[in-house]
Design an enzyme around this catalytic site. Structure first.
Site, PDB file in Angstrom:
ATOM      1  N   ILE A 142       9.171 -15.134  38.434  1.00 25.40           N
ATOM      2  CA  ILE A 142       7.923 -15.621  39.033  1.00 25.40           C
ATOM      3  C   ILE A 142       6.805 -15.341  38.046  1.00 25.40           C
ATOM      4  CG2 ILE A 142       6.361 -15.448  41.012  1.00 25.40           C
ATOM      5  CD1 ILE A 142       9.199 -16.547  41.718  1.00 25.40           C
ATOM      6  N   LYS A 143       6.030 -16.383  37.759  1.00 24.15           N
ATOM      7  CA  LYS A 143       4.944 -16.233  36.786  1.00 24.15           C
ATOM      8  C   LYS A 143       3.666 -15.779  37.490  1.00 24.15           C
ATOM      9  CE  LYS A 143       4.582 -19.229  33.131  1.00 24.15           C
ATOM     10  NZ  LYS A 143       4.566 -20.567  32.466  1.00 24.15           N
ATOM     11  N   ILE A 144       3.090 -14.703  36.977  1.00 27.93           N
ATOM     12  CA  ILE A 144       1.812 -14.184  37.486  1.00 27.93           C
ATOM     13  C   ILE A 144       0.868 -14.058  36.299  1.00 27.93           C
ATOM     14  CG2 ILE A 144       0.662 -12.171  38.514  1.00 27.93           C
ATOM     15  CD1 ILE A 144       3.191 -11.612  40.117  1.00 27.93           C
TER      16      ILE A 144
END
Length: 366
Positions: A142-144
């Site tokens: 998951i890209k944050i």
């Protein structure tokens, strides 16, 4: 295709990921060919990539029509479309992810939280947890965004056992803060007696955008010979920091429990200046335990004209000197990286808004 240059980058310890996804590349077998022939070892996506994919083809029309009957929230509808693609891509990379020599270092597909949440810690956490659960693939990241508000979200998600791709990094201080978030998240998880050997993370450093902003300033200061060198100097310096951070006693304790270092990932590596070689940012930063995520056209360019060498630790002194010279000339990299972060968020929000509008228009049309 044994002499394929893209595939040979892996001999230097670097993984090439593809910075692109759409249904066509999965359906046509082109993504599988990139895995087999070019040795591509992962995929990254972002709102701009999905905006092009969904508005640029009719591949999504049937799903939009069907989902809109049961889903009024357009953002949730978009994520249902995106998750379907991400799952399929993750399944293609699963055999690579499962390989013993890779040991979960590669085979990842990245999906980004909404860019509208970049400055909202709690909403980022909530969406990251939801996406992780819905995608339900252990080889997904998951890209944050690595904003100040993103740091606690990154730490907390790592503690929850989620693989995280920290995106939109420009500055060295923020990079160090991101490594701290990763390490403290692992420590917190480990202290609860939970496993940490199955968690992976990358810190994505955006490169060419730095030079786009800095190069005109270099001309003004009479430092034209440094054009196109500041981003590479920053990346080489970040790699030295990476080596220091992931060799401390503190890290060794986590490593003994199976923790994997948070690798540096070079992003925004297509040349924005036509005067530069198309593979400039790939050529200059090949080295062990790193990732470079590249668009299709850069992969094609590297096949033809890429230069294979272990370059990441060439001229480290020159990189340090470059950063010192621009500082002495009064160019404040901290201000520049702050500006780039703000602009980077906007550059993802704009296509994201456009995408949501396009889905709405599509529904009306269908």
């Amino acid at each position: 295709m044994e002499n394929n240059k893209v595939k040979q980058i892996h001999d230097y310890g670097q993984s090439i990921w593809l910075d692109f996804i759409d249904r066509e590349i999965i359906k046509s077998g082109a993504l599988q060919r990139l895995i087999d022939e070019d040795g591509v070892r992962g995929v990254t996506s972002n709102p701009a990539i999905f905006e092009k994919a969904i508005t640029g083809s009719s591949d999504y029309d049937a799903d939009i029509q069907q989902l809109s009957a049961e889903q009024a929230d357009l953002e949730l509808l978009f994520y249902q479309l995106a998750i379907a693609d991400i799952k399929k891509a993750a399944d293609l990379f699963k055999p690579l992810y499962n390989q013993e020599e890779v040991e979960g270092a590669d085979g990842y597909v990245s999906l980004e939280v909404s860019p509208r949440l970049a400055l909202d810690t709690q909403s980022t956490i909530a969406q990251a947890l939801r996406l992780w659960k819905e995608v339900d693939r252990e080889n997904v990241m998951i890209k944050i965004p690595g904003t100040e508000e993103g740091l606690e979200a990154i730490r907390y998600c790592i503690e929850q056992g989620i693989n995280i791709n920290v995106t939109l990094l420009f500055g060295l201080d923020r990079y160090q803060a991101v490594t701290e978030a990763y390490i403290s998240g692992l420590e917190s998880r480990h202290n609860q007696g939970l496993p940490i050997n199955n968690i992976a993370s990358v810190a994505s450093f955006f490169l060419s955008r730095i030079d786009v902003l800095v190069d005109p300033m270099l001309d003004e200061k009479g430092l034209g010979e440094l054009k196109g060198e500041v981003a590479i100097a920053s990346a080489k310096t970040a790699y030295q920091l990476y080596k220091d951070i992931f060799s401390t006693e503190r890290w060794r304790r986590l490593e003994a429990a199976g923790a994997k270092p948070q690798r540096l990932l070079w992003a925004s590596t297509s040349s924005k200046n036509p005067a530069f070689k198309a593979t400039k940012y790939v050529d200059a930063l090949i080295g062990p335990d790193t990732v470079n995520t590249v668009p299709l056209e850069t992969i094609e360019a590297f096949r033809k004209e890429g230069t294979l060498a272990n370059t990441l630790e060439f001229d480290v002194d020159k990189a340090t000197d470059t950063l010192q010279r621009i500082k002495a000339a009064g160019i404040n990299l901290d201000d520049i990286t702050r500006q780039l972060e703000e602009e980077g968020i906007q550059k993802f929000i704009a296509p994201y808004n456009k995408l949501i509008d396009a889905i709405e228009q599509q529904i009306k049309r269908l």
